[in-house]
Design a protein around this motif. Structure first.
Motif, PDB file in Angstrom:
ATOM      1  N   GLU A  89      -9.002  -3.153  20.085  1.00  0.00           N
ATOM      2  CA  GLU A  89      -7.605  -2.735  19.932  1.00  0.00           C
ATOM      3  C   GLU A  89      -7.305  -2.291  18.498  1.00  0.00           C
ATOM      4  N   PHE A  90      -8.199  -2.610  17.560  1.00  0.00           N
ATOM      5  CA  PHE A  90      -8.029  -2.181  16.176  1.00  0.00           C
ATOM      6  C   PHE A  90      -8.466  -0.732  16.018  1.00  0.00           C
ATOM      7  N   THR A  91      -7.845  -0.040  15.087  1.00  0.00           N
ATOM      8  CA  THR A  91      -8.400   1.229  14.637  1.00  0.00           C
ATOM      9  C   THR A  91      -9.580   0.931  13.725  1.00  0.00           C
ATOM     10  N   LEU A  92     -10.366   1.951  13.418  1.00  0.00           N
ATOM     11  CA  LEU A  92     -11.488   1.739  12.506  1.00  0.00           C
ATOM     12  C   LEU A  92     -10.999   1.197  11.174  1.00  0.00           C
ATOM     13  N   LYS A 122     -12.311  11.358  10.241  1.00  0.00           N
ATOM     14  CA  LYS A 122     -11.341  11.855  11.218  1.00  0.00           C
ATOM     15  C   LYS A 122     -11.023  10.821  12.291  1.00  0.00           C
ATOM     16  N   SER A 123     -11.829   9.758  12.353  1.00  0.00           N
ATOM     17  CA  SER A 123     -11.611   8.728  13.375  1.00  0.00           C
ATOM     18  C   SER A 123     -11.056   7.433  12.777  1.00  0.00           C
ATOM     19  N   ARG A 124     -10.683   7.454  11.505  1.00  0.00           N
ATOM     20  CA  ARG A 124     -10.260   6.216  10.851  1.00  0.00           C
ATOM     21  C   ARG A 124      -9.053   5.574  11.537  1.00  0.00           C
ATOM     22  N   PHE A 131     -14.008   4.860  20.998  1.00  0.00           N
ATOM     23  CA  PHE A 131     -15.272   5.297  20.403  1.00  0.00           C
ATOM     24  C   PHE A 131     -16.350   5.345  21.482  1.00  0.00           C
ATOM     25  N   SER A 132     -17.318   6.233  21.302  1.00  0.00           N
ATOM     26  CA  SER A 132     -18.493   6.234  22.176  1.00  0.00           C
ATOM     27  C   SER A 132     -19.344   5.001  21.877  1.00  0.00           C
ATOM     28  N   SER A 133     -20.275   4.697  22.774  1.00  0.00           N
ATOM     29  CA  SER A 133     -21.152   3.540  22.558  1.00  0.00           C
ATOM     30  C   SER A 133     -21.989   3.709  21.287  1.00  0.00           C
ATOM     31  N   GLY A 134     -22.415   4.937  21.006  1.00  0.00           N
ATOM     32  CA  GLY A 134     -23.178   5.176  19.789  1.00  0.00           C
ATOM     33  C   GLY A 134     -22.351   4.975  18.541  1.00  0.00           C
ATOM     34  N   MET A 135     -21.083   5.409  18.558  1.00  0.00           N
ATOM     35  CA  MET A 135     -20.191   5.200  17.421  1.00  0.00           C
ATOM     36  C   MET A 135     -19.943   3.710  17.192  1.00  0.00           C
ATOM     37  N   LYS A 136     -19.754   2.969  18.282  1.00  0.00           N
ATOM     38  CA  LYS A 136     -19.543   1.527  18.146  1.00  0.00           C
ATOM     39  C   LYS A 136     -20.754   0.856  17.518  1.00  0.00           C
ATOM     40  N   GLN A 137     -21.947   1.291  17.911  1.00  0.00           N
ATOM     41  CA  GLN A 137     -23.150   0.699  17.338  1.00  0.00           C
ATOM     42  C   GLN A 137     -23.249   0.988  15.850  1.00  0.00           C
ATOM     43  N   ARG A 138     -22.893   2.198  15.444  1.00  0.00           N
ATOM     44  CA  ARG A 138     -22.896   2.516  14.014  1.00  0.00           C
ATOM     45  C   ARG A 138     -21.921   1.606  13.260  1.00  0.00           C
TER      46      ARG A 138
END
Length: 206
Positions: A89-92, A122-124, A131-138
């Motif tokens: 639920e948090f933003t980056l 741009k996603s902050r 987020f995609s699963s890959g973005m979450k892993q990063r």
């Protein structure tokens, strides 16, 4: 920092996941815990991080010659793993601010530096659930690696990562693996751990 295992074992019901591990993990070294899926790599990491208690044997943690009680070891640990969830639920930006209320930044890093490393300016202000699963892993890896902790655990670090993400992971480690750290990676993918200087096969302790 040292982690010393004496006759360490863990079982579920009557099945031993591993037994009789005598081993020392020392600062300024990179370790890989190896074994096929389901062999007990994650169980060993959970035991080393205090999430699970040993069924037999003991774990000793020490820093500069001083013993650290197991109930305080979380203060010295940073971890990324499939079973560690993000607050979606948090933003980056909010997630980084929340995380670093409990951890300090690794020297040379701050919120903006981490967002830059992630390439997610741009996603902050986007919620993590989008987020995609890959973005979450990063994000998981960046939170773990950029926290100032002497014990860094990465379990299956390239989960959900494409080839570009795997290269990004190696660059991240190159930037954040300081000399005073112990790095422990649980993996069965050689690219995730080929740079390590010591290897522990879980199958040797069955």
């Amino acid at each position: 920092m040292n982690i010393t295992l004496h006759n360490l074992g863990r079982r579920f019901n009557q099945e031993w996941i591993f037994r009789k591990i005598d081993y020392t993990f020392s600062a300024n070294h990179k370790y890989a815990i190896l074994g096929p899926n389901g062999s007990g790599k994650s169980t060993l990491i959970k035991t080393l991080t205090g999430q699970l208690a040993p069924s037999e044997g003991i774990i000793e943690f020490s820093l500069a010659g001083n013993s650290i009680p197991v109930e305080e070891i979380y203060n010295y640990i940073s971890i990324a793993a499939p079973y560690i969830e993000l607050i979606e639920e948090f933003t980056l930006s909010e997630l980084l601010e929340f995380h670093f209320k409990f951890k300090t930044y690794l020297q040379g890093f701050d919120k903006e530096a981490i967002i830059s490393i992630l390439g997610m300016d741009k996603s902050r202000n986007k919620e993590i659930k989008y987020f995609s699963s890959g973005m979450k892993q990063r994000v998981k890896l960046a939170l773990a690696c950029c926290s100032n902790a002497p014990l860094l655990f990465l379990d299956e670090p390239n989960s959900n990562m494409d080839t570009e993400g795997e290269g990004w992971y190696l660059e991240l480690l190159d930037k954040t693996c300081c000399n005073n750290r112990i790095l422990i990676i649980g993996s069965n993918q050689e690219r995730e751990y080929e740079f390590c200087d010591a290897f522990v096969s879980i199958l040797d302790y069955k």
